[in-house]
Design an enzyme around this catalytic site. Structure first.
Site, mmCIF file in Angstrom:
data_model
loop_
_atom_site.group_PDB
_atom_site.id
_atom_site.type_symbol
_atom_site.label_atom_id
_atom_site.label_comp_id
_atom_site.label_asym_id
_atom_site.label_seq_id
_atom_site.Cartn_x
_atom_site.Cartn_y
_atom_site.Cartn_z
ATOM 1 N N TYR A 67 0.805 -1.223 0.000
ATOM 2 C CA TYR A 67 0.000 0.000 0.000
ATOM 3 C C TYR A 67 0.837 1.272 0.000
ATOM 4 O O TYR A 67 0.298 2.375 -0.027
ATOM 5 C CB TYR A 67 -0.982 0.005 1.181
ATOM 6 C CG TYR A 67 -2.074 -1.045 1.070
ATOM 7 C CD1 TYR A 67 -1.947 -2.101 0.184
ATOM 8 C CD2 TYR A 67 -3.219 -0.974 1.834
ATOM 9 C CE1 TYR A 67 -2.922 -3.076 0.075
ATOM 10 C CE2 TYR A 67 -4.206 -1.940 1.732
ATOM 11 C CZ TYR A 67 -4.048 -2.995 0.848
ATOM 12 O OH TYR A 67 -5.021 -3.960 0.742
ATOM 13 N N LYS A 116 3.377 -14.853 5.420
ATOM 14 C CA LYS A 116 3.495 -15.829 4.329
ATOM 15 C C LYS A 116 4.986 -16.102 4.154
ATOM 16 O O LYS A 116 5.566 -15.923 3.074
ATOM 17 C CB LYS A 116 2.853 -15.231 3.060
ATOM 18 C CG LYS A 116 2.729 -16.175 1.890
ATOM 19 C CD LYS A 116 1.647 -17.223 2.046
ATOM 20 C CE LYS A 116 1.655 -18.189 0.870
ATOM 21 N NZ LYS A 116 0.813 -19.365 1.085
ATOM 22 N N ASP A 169 -2.938 -17.904 4.345
ATOM 23 C CA ASP A 169 -3.974 -18.739 3.720
ATOM 24 C C ASP A 169 -4.616 -19.670 4.750
ATOM 25 O O ASP A 169 -5.834 -19.818 4.814
ATOM 26 C CB ASP A 169 -3.433 -19.513 2.501
ATOM 27 C CG ASP A 169 -2.029 -20.055 2.697
ATOM 28 O OD1 ASP A 169 -1.414 -19.790 3.748
ATOM 29 O OD2 ASP A 169 -1.538 -20.764 1.794
ATOM 30 N N ASP A 206 -5.870 -5.907 5.876
ATOM 31 C CA ASP A 206 -7.029 -5.328 5.194
ATOM 32 C C ASP A 206 -8.049 -6.435 4.904
ATOM 33 O O ASP A 206 -9.239 -6.315 5.206
ATOM 34 C CB ASP A 206 -6.552 -4.673 3.884
ATOM 35 C CG ASP A 206 -7.647 -3.883 3.190
ATOM 36 O OD1 ASP A 206 -8.731 -3.727 3.774
ATOM 37 O OD2 ASP A 206 -7.408 -3.441 2.055
ATOM 38 N N ASP A 248 -11.884 -7.617 7.096
ATOM 39 C CA ASP A 248 -13.223 -7.644 6.488
ATOM 40 C C ASP A 248 -13.879 -9.015 6.722
ATOM 41 O O ASP A 248 -15.072 -9.105 7.004
ATOM 42 C CB ASP A 248 -13.167 -7.387 4.971
ATOM 43 C CG ASP A 248 -13.268 -5.899 4.627
ATOM 44 O OD1 ASP A 248 -12.789 -5.075 5.423
ATOM 45 O OD2 ASP A 248 -13.825 -5.576 3.557
HETATM 46 MG MG MG Z 1 -10.668 -2.830 3.524
#
Ligand code: MG
Ligand code: NAI
Length: 354
Positions: free
Chosen positions: A138, A184, A216, A240, A244
């Site tokens: 990001y 990871k 994962d 992120d 969610d």
């Molecule tokens: Mg988000």
């Protein structure tokens, strides 16, 4: 205690939910030593259409000079990808808000809205995601060409150390028994650096258990045994996505709050959902994610633990009486955004009066 709160309502449902947040802050000011001054700092798609900038310099100045920022959500369908959303990244980078704190708590009243069977909910869900918020993909280093595109996932030692340190301290302060690191490391070099720092720092916290899980595998563990996590620290993009996923476990994306934090500096508080264009203007958005973000502001930026806890209690009281449509229960009243905000504000007022 005078505090200047910058307000970015944003797009879509942003203004609808932030107005309820402002109402709650006014109740707090009525019944405490706080005095709040609100200063609007427009950002996002609507202001981009007017000015060509998603975060006008004037808005950023207002934010920088405030004590905290209450943020709604931004994004308008049809604008070029990322135009509006770039304002969030500019604020996070510009204020060096390296911590993204995302609590995921399933209230008892909402067990009926959790998509998991009771045996998977177990003793309950109360997880805090500590997401790295300024590095990784990001940071937006890369390029987009006709035939190829690249994003660079860059992590620094300092960047990893400060977020992992915060996670350990957060777990200690909140009486957690374990810190889980999600990475990871079997593939990514950035995760190998991350993991080595996570373990090196563990020796400073002998009372905390530690565990590593690959991203994962974690995605399935989060729905298989969510009760087994307390503090979960992870890098920017993984955080992120899994937050969610976590938000849906507590009933709705509209329930989840967040703080973009740099301790001791101006920090930004926002629901984790976006501008929800599919329901914008209908007055049905759930304001709780925003109201719980106000709770985080009061606790993390202004140090008032007790008032924050009363906000949470007021939310819980309300969930037994009425709900917005995203968490509706046929035995209870279905409320608009505004009605839900009013009810929670009145419950908070009653609690603070005592
Ligand atoms: Mg988000
Ligand atoms: P979204 O979070 O806006 O919506 C996803 C789903 O959740 C929709 O069905 C929506 O109706 C529902 N939802 C969201 N908030 C709700 C609430 N408070 N109450 C009830 N239901 C709610 O995500 P989506 O649709 O992917 O993105 C829409 C826009 O928002 C895009 O432009 C995206 O880039 C932007 N966005 C902005 C964020 C921010 O400002 N921090 C974060 C995420 C997305």
């Amino acid at each position: 205690m005078k505090k200047i709160i910058s307000i970015c309502k944003g797009d879509g449902v942003g203004p609808e939910v932030v107005n309820e947040g402002i109402k709650l802050l006014k109740v707090i000011a009525d019944h405490s030593d706080f005095e709040f001054e609100f200063q609007e700092a427009p950002a996002g798609g609507s202001i981009w259409k007017e000015t060509g900038e998603s975060l006008p310099e004037k808005s950023f100045e207002i934010i920088k000079n405030s004590d905290a920022l209450l943020f709604g959500a931004i994004g308008i369908p049809g604008l070029p990808q990322g135009i509006a959303e770039s304002a969030i990244l500019k604020i996070r980078q510009g204020l060096d808000l390296y911590i993204n704190l995302r609590p995921i708590k399933l209230y008892d009243a909402l067990r009926d809205r959790c998509p998991l069977k009771d045996e998977f909910i177990g003793k309950g869900i109360d997880i805090t995601f500590v997401r790295e918020n300024t590095e990784g993909i990001y940071k937006n280093i890369g390029y987009l060409k006709e035939e190829e595109a690249q994003n660079v996932m860059l992590y620094t030692r300092i960047g990893c150390e400060r977020i992992i340190k915060y996670a350990y301290e957060f777990a200690k302060k909140n009486g957690h028994s374990k810190v889980t690191s999600v990475d990871k490391a079997n593939i990514l070099k950035t995760s190998q650096l991350w993991r080595s720092i996570f373990h090196a720092m563990a020796v400073q916290y002998p009372d905390l258990k530690t565990e590593d899980i690959y991203i994962d595998a974690f995605c399935q563990w989060l729905i298989r045994a969510p009760y087994s996590y307390e503090t979960v620290v992870t890098e920017n993009m993984f955080g992120d996505i899994i937050s969610d996923e976590g938000a849906f476990l507590i009933g709705s994306l509209g329930m989840a709050s967040s703080g973009n934090i740099h301790p001791g500096k101006v920090s930004m508080y926002e629901p984790i959902h976006g501008s929800a264009p599919d329901i914008a203007g209908k007055g049905i958005a759930n304001p709780i994610g925003t109201l719980l973000s106000v709770k985080l502001m009061i606790q993390e930026s202004f140090g008032q633990e007790a008032i924050g806890n009363e906000i949470e209690n007021a939310v819980e009281d309300t969930l037994n009486e009425g709900r917005t449509i995203d968490i509706k229960n046929d035995a209870l009243k279905t409320l608009s955004t505004h009605e839900m905000g009013n009810l929670i504000s009145e419950k908070l007022r009653d609690r603070l009066k005592k």
